[in-house]
Design a protein around this motif. Sequence first.
Motif, PDB file in Angstrom:
ATOM      1  N   LYS A 170       0.856  -1.189   0.000  1.00 50.63           N
ATOM      2  CA  LYS A 170       0.000   0.000   0.000  1.00 50.63           C
ATOM      3  C   LYS A 170       0.891   1.239   0.000  1.00 50.63           C
ATOM      4  O   LYS A 170       1.910   1.289   0.686  1.00 50.63           O
ATOM      5  N   TYR A 171       0.482   2.237  -0.774  1.00 47.27           N
ATOM      6  CA  TYR A 171       1.232   3.487  -0.857  1.00 47.27           C
ATOM      7  C   TYR A 171       0.426   4.589  -0.184  1.00 47.27           C
ATOM      8  O   TYR A 171      -0.544   5.099  -0.747  1.00 47.27           O
ATOM      9  N   HIS A 172       0.840   4.932   1.042  1.00 49.98           N
ATOM     10  CA  HIS A 172       0.156   5.972   1.800  1.00 49.98           C
ATOM     11  C   HIS A 172       0.609   7.371   1.381  1.00 49.98           C
ATOM     12  O   HIS A 172       0.058   8.360   1.852  1.00 49.98           O
ATOM     13  N   GLY A 173       1.603   7.441   0.537  1.00 47.42           N
ATOM     14  CA  GLY A 173       2.088   8.679  -0.054  1.00 47.42           C
ATOM     15  C   GLY A 173       2.899   8.338  -1.281  1.00 47.42           C
ATOM     16  O   GLY A 173       3.204   7.167  -1.550  1.00 47.42           O
ATOM     17  N   GLU A 174       3.233   9.337  -2.070  1.00 48.22           N
ATOM     18  CA  GLU A 174       4.031   9.113  -3.280  1.00 48.22           C
ATOM     19  C   GLU A 174       5.392   8.529  -2.904  1.00 48.22           C
ATOM     20  O   GLU A 174       6.034   8.969  -1.936  1.00 48.22           O
ATOM     21  N   VAL A 175       5.842   7.539  -3.677  1.00 51.77           N
ATOM     22  CA  VAL A 175       7.190   6.995  -3.539  1.00 51.77           C
ATOM     23  C   VAL A 175       7.892   7.183  -4.874  1.00 51.77           C
ATOM     24  O   VAL A 175       7.555   6.541  -5.868  1.00 51.77           O
ATOM     25  N   ASN A 176       8.828   8.116  -4.916  1.00 46.18           N
ATOM     26  CA  ASN A 176       9.606   8.364  -6.124  1.00 46.18           C
ATOM     27  C   ASN A 176      11.004   8.810  -5.706  1.00 46.18           C
ATOM     28  O   ASN A 176      11.435   8.536  -4.577  1.00 46.18           O
ATOM     29  N   GLU A 177      11.713   9.495  -6.600  1.00 41.14           N
ATOM     30  CA  GLU A 177      13.085   9.904  -6.280  1.00 41.14           C
ATOM     31  C   GLU A 177      13.131  10.998  -5.222  1.00 41.14           C
ATOM     32  O   GLU A 177      14.183  11.218  -4.601  1.00 41.14           O
ATOM     33  N   ASP A 178      12.019  11.692  -4.989  1.00 40.43           N
ATOM     34  CA  ASP A 178      12.000  12.824  -4.063  1.00 40.43           C
ATOM     35  C   ASP A 178      11.059  12.627  -2.880  1.00 40.43           C
ATOM     36  O   ASP A 178      11.202  13.310  -1.862  1.00 40.43           O
ATOM     37  N   SER A 179      10.066  11.749  -3.002  1.00 41.55           N
ATOM     38  CA  SER A 179       9.068  11.561  -1.958  1.00 41.55           C
ATOM     39  C   SER A 179       9.172  10.147  -1.395  1.00 41.55           C
ATOM     40  O   SER A 179       9.313   9.174  -2.142  1.00 41.55           O
ATOM     41  N   ASN A 180       9.090  10.029  -0.049  1.00 37.15           N
ATOM     42  CA  ASN A 180       9.378   8.749   0.594  1.00 37.15           C
ATOM     43  C   ASN A 180       8.163   8.073   1.221  1.00 37.15           C
ATOM     44  O   ASN A 180       8.252   7.363   2.200  1.00 37.15           O
ATOM     45  N   GLY A 181       7.001   8.277   0.641  1.00 38.49           N
ATOM     46  CA  GLY A 181       5.841   7.493   1.038  1.00 38.49           C
ATOM     47  C   GLY A 181       5.099   7.980   2.253  1.00 38.49           C
ATOM     48  O   GLY A 181       4.736   9.158   2.324  1.00 38.49           O
ATOM     49  N   PRO A 182       4.854   7.063   3.212  1.00 38.36           N
ATOM     50  CA  PRO A 182       5.446   5.739   3.381  1.00 38.36           C
ATOM     51  C   PRO A 182       4.749   4.657   2.543  1.00 38.36           C
ATOM     52  O   PRO A 182       3.644   4.829   2.059  1.00 38.36           O
ATOM     53  N   ALA A 183       5.460   3.519   2.414  1.00 34.62           N
ATOM     54  CA  ALA A 183       4.895   2.314   1.819  1.00 34.62           C
ATOM     55  C   ALA A 183       4.686   1.298   2.931  1.00 34.62           C
ATOM     56  O   ALA A 183       5.407   1.291   3.926  1.00 34.62           O
ATOM     57  N   GLU A 184       3.705   0.433   2.734  1.00 30.77           N
ATOM     58  CA  GLU A 184       3.389  -0.574   3.746  1.00 30.77           C
ATOM     59  C   GLU A 184       3.163  -1.912   3.065  1.00 30.77           C
ATOM     60  O   GLU A 184       2.335  -2.028   2.164  1.00 30.77           O
ATOM     61  N   LEU A 185       3.930  -2.917   3.478  1.00 31.75           N
ATOM     62  CA  LEU A 185       3.729  -4.259   2.942  1.00 31.75           C
ATOM     63  C   LEU A 185       2.762  -5.001   3.852  1.00 31.75           C
ATOM     64  O   LEU A 185       2.945  -5.031   5.074  1.00 31.75           O
ATOM     65  N   CYS A 186       1.708  -5.586   3.252  1.00 31.00           N
ATOM     66  CA  CYS A 186       0.673  -6.291   3.996  1.00 31.00           C
ATOM     67  C   CYS A 186       0.683  -7.762   3.589  1.00 31.00           C
ATOM     68  O   CYS A 186       0.668  -8.079   2.392  1.00 31.00           O
ATOM     69  N   TYR A 187       0.687  -8.646   4.586  1.00 32.24           N
ATOM     70  CA  TYR A 187       0.794 -10.089   4.348  1.00 32.24           C
ATOM     71  C   TYR A 187      -0.408 -10.776   4.981  1.00 32.24           C
ATOM     72  O   TYR A 187      -0.475 -10.956   6.204  1.00 32.24           O
ATOM     73  N   PRO A 188      -1.420 -11.145   4.194  1.00 34.57           N
ATOM     74  CA  PRO A 188      -2.638 -11.752   4.755  1.00 34.57           C
ATOM     75  C   PRO A 188      -2.365 -13.124   5.378  1.00 34.57           C
ATOM     76  O   PRO A 188      -1.627 -13.941   4.814  1.00 34.57           O
ATOM     77  N   ILE A 189      -2.980 -13.359   6.551  1.00 30.46           N
ATOM     78  CA  ILE A 189      -2.869 -14.657   7.223  1.00 30.46           C
ATOM     79  C   ILE A 189      -4.258 -15.151   7.583  1.00 30.46           C
ATOM     80  O   ILE A 189      -5.226 -14.398   7.614  1.00 30.46           O
ATOM     81  N   ASP A 190      -4.341 -16.451   7.875  1.00 36.23           N
ATOM     82  CA  ASP A 190      -5.611 -17.066   8.245  1.00 36.23           C
ATOM     83  C   ASP A 190      -5.723 -17.035   9.764  1.00 36.23           C
ATOM     84  O   ASP A 190      -5.319 -17.973  10.462  1.00 36.23           O
ATOM     85  N   ALA A 191      -6.243 -15.936  10.287  1.00 36.87           N
ATOM     86  CA  ALA A 191      -6.393 -15.781  11.730  1.00 36.87           C
ATOM     87  C   ALA A 191      -7.696 -15.046  12.006  1.00 36.87           C
ATOM     88  O   ALA A 191      -8.138 -14.210  11.213  1.00 36.87           O
ATOM     89  N   ALA A 192      -8.304 -15.350  13.160  1.00 38.37           N
ATOM     90  CA  ALA A 192      -9.567 -14.713  13.505  1.00 38.37           C
ATOM     91  C   ALA A 192      -9.363 -13.285  13.983  1.00 38.37           C
ATOM     92  O   ALA A 192     -10.251 -12.436  13.851  1.00 38.37           O
ATOM     93  N   SER A 193      -8.188 -12.999  14.541  1.00 38.14           N
ATOM     94  CA  SER A 193      -7.888 -11.660  15.048  1.00 38.14           C
ATOM     95  C   SER A 193      -6.401 -11.402  14.893  1.00 38.14           C
ATOM     96  O   SER A 193      -5.597 -12.341  14.769  1.00 38.14           O
ATOM     97  N   PRO A 194      -5.984 -10.131  14.909  1.00 34.46           N
ATOM     98  CA  PRO A 194      -4.561  -9.818  14.734  1.00 34.46           C
ATOM     99  C   PRO A 194      -3.707 -10.409  15.851  1.00 34.46           C
ATOM    100  O   PRO A 194      -4.035 -10.247  17.033  1.00 34.46           O
ATOM    101  N   PRO A 195      -2.632 -11.120  15.529  1.00 32.15           N
ATOM    102  CA  PRO A 195      -1.748 -11.653  16.572  1.00 32.15           C
ATOM    103  C   PRO A 195      -0.996 -10.527  17.274  1.00 32.15           C
ATOM    104  O   PRO A 195      -0.617  -9.539  16.650  1.00 32.15           O
ATOM    105  N   ALA A 196      -0.768 -10.699  18.565  1.00 30.92           N
ATOM    106  CA  ALA A 196      -0.160  -9.636  19.366  1.00 30.92           C
ATOM    107  C   ALA A 196       1.347  -9.549  19.184  1.00 30.92           C
ATOM    108  O   ALA A 196       1.953  -8.508  19.468  1.00 30.92           O
ATOM    109  N   GLU A 197       1.970 -10.627  18.711  1.00 32.43           N
ATOM    110  CA  GLU A 197       3.434 -10.658  18.703  1.00 32.43           C
ATOM    111  C   GLU A 197       4.048  -9.955  17.495  1.00 32.43           C
ATOM    112  O   GLU A 197       5.276  -9.888  17.377  1.00 32.43           O
ATOM    113  N   PHE A 198       3.219  -9.427  16.576  1.00 33.12           N
ATOM    114  CA  PHE A 198       3.755  -8.760  15.397  1.00 33.12           C
ATOM    115  C   PHE A 198       2.798  -7.661  14.970  1.00 33.12           C
ATOM    116  O   PHE A 198       1.603  -7.715  15.275  1.00 33.12           O
TER     117      PHE A 198
END
Length: 270
Positions: A170-198
């Motif tokens: 996901k690009y929460h802002g422009e990512v180019n030679e002058d702008s640094n986002g941020p970018a966010e990598l999302c990794y879907p898992i099979d869980a009923a709720s978000p795990p607390a350890e990450f």
Amino acid sequence: MERLLGTGEFARRSRLSVKALRLYERQGLLRPAWVDGANGYRRYREDQLTGARLVALLRRLDMPLVEVARIVAAPGTERADLLAGYWTRVEERITVQRGLAAHLRVVLSGGEGLMDMYRVEQREVPERVVLTEQRHLLQPELEDWILTARERLAKAAEPHGGAAAPHYVKYHGEVNEDSNGPAELCYPIDAASPPAEFASRVEPAHTEVYVRLRKAQVVYPQILSAFDAVARWTEENGRSITDAPREVYFADWATSGPDDEVCDVAFPVA
């Protein structure tokens, strides 16, 4: 005694110019068999013609001299494989350049033809629990970060059964030679709720419009045309963008060729 060929005759019979022979001599690629110390005249053996003709043919492929030297110096059994490897790299480069040229045509024409380059589609995405990693970074750092962050999140996902769906950036802002986002990598898992350890959260269900890209089209900056196409389609069809745009990676990047489909550019919409 073996007959030696003068530079002119050798050049004619090898299909190389005299200028090229001098260049290849300086490069150590094709040395004369004998040089007259008094007048500098060069002489070549007749059996050097085979190697010289090979050099001439390889250069007609616009092959750099360092690659030519590698093939000429290789055993005969390896030469075909070296040539095949070189030509694969050439075709990959041309494929990428073709995509860049298409992107530049759109840019230089003020957007004309943009919607002809892509087919915009729509899908429903269910609610997901995702592991995440976010980073402020510039475009030259982006590819390496995506690869390493995906490896870290894949390892973190192992206790939860691994990936439940393709990972995406996901690009929460422009990512180019002058702008640094941020970018966010999302990794879907099979869980009923978000795990607390990450770092994790629930991504809500949504509608996405997207275009599918071949690996050559993912290269920056031509990938920007895909983002522009989805954004324009969204506007022209009366939709509103509800979340950050994203790149969804559904294929193995390392083993995919330039013409393989690897990624979707997607926008959540309402």
